[in-house]
Design an enzyme around this catalytic site. Structure first.
Site, mmCIF file in Angstrom:
data_model
loop_
_atom_site.group_PDB
_atom_site.id
_atom_site.type_symbol
_atom_site.label_atom_id
_atom_site.label_comp_id
_atom_site.label_asym_id
_atom_site.label_seq_id
_atom_site.Cartn_x
_atom_site.Cartn_y
_atom_site.Cartn_z
ATOM 1 N N SER A 67 57.432 -44.709 45.560
ATOM 2 C CA SER A 67 58.333 -45.330 44.587
ATOM 3 C C SER A 67 57.758 -45.361 43.170
ATOM 4 O O SER A 67 57.421 -44.321 42.617
ATOM 5 C CB SER A 67 58.672 -46.724 45.096
ATOM 6 O OG SER A 67 59.556 -47.365 44.244
ATOM 7 N N ASP A 285 63.607 -45.595 38.794
ATOM 8 C CA ASP A 285 62.201 -45.614 39.211
ATOM 9 C C ASP A 285 61.862 -44.287 39.913
ATOM 10 O O ASP A 285 62.711 -43.391 40.017
ATOM 11 C CB ASP A 285 61.868 -46.842 40.070
ATOM 12 C CG ASP A 285 62.385 -46.719 41.493
ATOM 13 O OD1 ASP A 285 63.362 -45.990 41.702
ATOM 14 O OD2 ASP A 285 61.801 -47.348 42.397
ATOM 15 N N SER A 521 52.427 -61.809 46.880
ATOM 16 C CA SER A 521 53.050 -60.489 46.775
ATOM 17 C C SER A 521 53.069 -59.826 48.146
ATOM 18 O O SER A 521 52.169 -60.024 48.957
ATOM 19 C CB SER A 521 52.251 -59.639 45.795
ATOM 20 O OG SER A 521 52.476 -58.270 46.055
HETATM 21 C C1 16G Z 1 59.075 -53.742 47.212
HETATM 22 C C2 16G Z 1 60.525 -54.004 47.578
HETATM 23 C C3 16G Z 1 61.253 -54.645 46.433
HETATM 24 C C4 16G Z 1 60.535 -55.889 45.961
HETATM 25 C C5 16G Z 1 59.092 -55.604 45.675
HETATM 26 C C6 16G Z 1 58.344 -56.891 45.460
HETATM 27 C C7 16G Z 1 62.011 -52.645 48.932
HETATM 28 C C8 16G Z 1 62.623 -51.304 49.147
HETATM 29 N N1 16G Z 1 61.195 -52.758 47.896
HETATM 30 O O1 16G Z 1 59.002 -52.791 46.194
HETATM 31 O O2 16G Z 1 62.552 -54.973 46.873
HETATM 32 O O3 16G Z 1 61.141 -56.408 44.803
HETATM 33 O O4 16G Z 1 58.511 -54.955 46.802
HETATM 34 O O5 16G Z 1 56.991 -56.629 45.326
HETATM 35 O O6 16G Z 1 62.240 -53.571 49.685
HETATM 36 P P1 16G Z 1 55.926 -57.794 45.425
HETATM 37 O O7 16G Z 1 56.074 -58.426 46.789
HETATM 38 O O8 16G Z 1 54.617 -57.144 45.195
HETATM 39 O O9 16G Z 1 56.255 -58.768 44.349
HETATM 40 MG MG MG Z 2 61.741 -47.362 44.425
#
Ligand code: 16G
Ligand code: MG
Length: 555
Positions: A67, A285, A521
């Protein structure tokens, strides 16, 4: 599992030994790491995909992408038969599989799981897995690992679909399992024809692009999305899309470009500047499942006015609500289908957006961060619109409502031709075909935004003025163990460590329109802090003091 299968798995997995000392976790969006560490993981996820296909007796998808992460990273995730994310029940197995230390451990784990889940090996339809990958250079070598993983299950077939956006692969899996045509050509065909259908249904003389609204400039993050958008644009008749950062001119994936960068840093991506003041711009993205809009600020050419996922959600909600109102106002249609419209956000949604949506009389639901949670909630409605502020989101339609729309448009087309009710029903049907029903899709989301702006006769500024975002700030705190932070109520409240929430509340109380939350996170080894307040200074200072509290309670 018979002897032949056992020895095939054992011999094949001996070519993919896991790296030492690395612990992998499926997390919110699949496995991600430096690409050099992922060969054994991708191979093993190939096995998992084949087993999942046997279990569900359906086609499964496997996407290789990291991603918005840096180009040297890669990742892998599974698309379930519906086109959605892997069932959460299988995530612990995915973790165990990726971390099994030796081929013997791996095969034993598979053996036990196959027995427990009653996975049919013989007499059943053989496993089929669709493979997709983004433009990362490491994707080629990982493709071989994926194929070897899938075909280490006897009779399993791996079908390489080549370089795709993540949402394209999810769309294909869903379409294949519904017995529909599912090539990339079919994907572009469905998006472009439903887009043109919505354009044709625009009232009055607004149905052609013209004036200031006719051009859109898109930052493709130097990834797969820009490349695909160029193909799609040729089928749209009228909308002019200029793609920058398409990756074809030497730019590096996600470096100073892309939706994640634009949304988090609130600055222009590479290749944009003062020449773009007044132009509608969008950013995708790296795997094109996130979309944000922006315009270059007239005050400083490196700054932007951001139109984020919350505002995309608000625009969609307004449009859908209007079509439902038209349907419900007609005497003869009354009570024939009371479609339930719901919107789903996370705690990151700007407080001003949530207020705005509630003022529209909409039901606003909050879930934890991560597409799988929002998607699941949105699926409870006849029309469920979900978005994260960062630009992940889509609109889900229930089968029963689509059936009703189809029957209604059939009935009406033989009677009062061209009535407002018929048009509203046709619009909703076209939206259900345009917007990806499997997962959030930046390309289909972008086309829907464009057609709605055209329908409303709105500029980006007019759209942006729906409400004014409250100033916000996000920080991250490195701690020894982020799992020590446990949250509840869709991550809005900390339940552990004890006392932290009370301390956060005391800080919040010092600020006008203050709001703040913390959460571990799901993708990085940090605790994230979010704060908003009536002024930027207030939001900054609240985020800072809450991050100090996190350090104190977890230090
Ligand atoms: C991942 C998730 C996204 C979320 C992000 C939070 C999918 C496809 N992607 O990229 O939705 O906003 O994680 O990241 O579910 P974090 O937990 O590091 O804040
Ligand atoms: Mg993505």
């Amino acid at each position: 599992m018979n002897e032949e299968q056992h020895s095939l798995l054992l011999s094949s997995s001996s070519h993919y030994l896991p790296p030492q000392g690395v612990k992998l976790s499926y997390g919110t969006a699949g496995f991600r790491a430096d690409a050099s560490l992922l060969h054994s993981t991708v191979y093993r996820v190939g096995i998992l995909a084949a087993l999942r296909s046997l279990k569900t007796q359906s086609m499964i998808g496997m996407m290789t992408t990291a991603s918005h992460n840096k180009i040297s990273d890669n990742g892998v995730k599974i698309a379930d038969p519906s086109g959605g994310m892997l069932s959460q029940q299988w995530e612990p197995f995915a973790d165990a599989l990726a971390n099994a230390p030796s081929p013997q451990d791996l095969v034993q784990l598979i053996n036990e799981f196959v027995k427990k889940e009653n996975i049919p090996f013989s007499g059943a339809r053989p496993a089929e897995v669709l493979l997709g990958r983004d433009t990362r250079p490491s994707g080629d070598a990982l493709l071989k690992a994926a194929k070897d993983g899938v075909t280490s299950v006897i009779a399993a077939v791996a079908i390489d679909m080549g370089i795709l956006t993540t949402p394209q692969l999810h769309w294909m899996v869903r379409a294949r399992n519904k017995g529909m045509k599912a090539s990339e050509h079919d994907y572009f065909g469905q998006l472009s024809s439903s887009f043109r259908c919505l354009m044709d249904l625009i009232p009055g003389d607004k149905s052609t692009f013209g004036g200031i609204n006719d051009k859109l400039v898109v930052d493709g993050a130097n990834g797969v999305g820009g490349v695909k958008l160029k193909v799609l644009e040729k089928l749209l008749n009228g909308l002019i899309i200029e793609v920058r950062n398409s990756g074809e001119d030497g730019g590096i994936l996600n470096e100073g470009v892309g939706a994640d960068y634009v949304q988090k840093e609130k600055v222009v991506p590479h290749g944009f500047g003062s020449k773009d003041v007044g132009t509608r711009c969008a950013s995708l993205d790296g795997d094109a499942d996130r979309l944000v809009y922006f315009c270059v600020s007239s005050e400083s050419s490196s700054k932007i006015d951001l139109v984020d996922g919350d505002k995309i959600l608000s625009l969609f909600a307004l449009f859908i609500r209007e079509q439902l109102r038209i349907l419900n106002e007609q005497e003869d249609m009354k009570n024939s289908y009371q479609a339930r419209l719901g919107v789903v956000q996370t705690a990151y949604a700007n407080g001003a957006s949530t207020n705005y949506l509630r003022q529209l009389g909409l039901e606003v639901n909050l879930t934890p961060t991560g597409v799988k949670y929002l998607h699941e909630k949105a699926a409870e409605f006849d029309i469920g619109i979900y978005f994260e502020a960062n630009g992940h989101g889509t609109i889900l339609f229930s089968e029963s409502f689509i059936g009703w729309l189809e029957a209604t448009t059939d009935k009406l087309s033989s009677g009062s031709k061209g009535s407002e009710v018929e048009k509203a029903a046709l619009r909703l049907l076209a939206v259900s075909k345009l917007i990806n029903q499997a997962v959030g899709d930046a390309l289909s989301g972008l086309l829907l935004v464009e057609v709605i702006l055209q329908h409303m006769g709105w500029t980006l500024d007019r759209w942006n003025e729906l409400y004014q975002d409250l100033p916000s700030r996000q920080l991250k705190v490195k701690v020894a163990d982020r799992t020590a932070v446990v949250t509840a109520n869709a991550e809005t409240v900390v339940v552990s460590p004890p006392g932290l929430q009370e301390a956060i509340n005391a800080e919040i109380a010092k600020y006008l329109q203050g709001r703040s939350f913390v959460r571990p996170s799901g993708t990085e080894d940090v605790v994230r802090v979010y704060a908003e307040a009536s002024t930027q200074e207030g939001a900054d200072s609240l985020a800072y003091s809450v991050s100090k509290l996190v350090e104190r309670f977890l230090g």
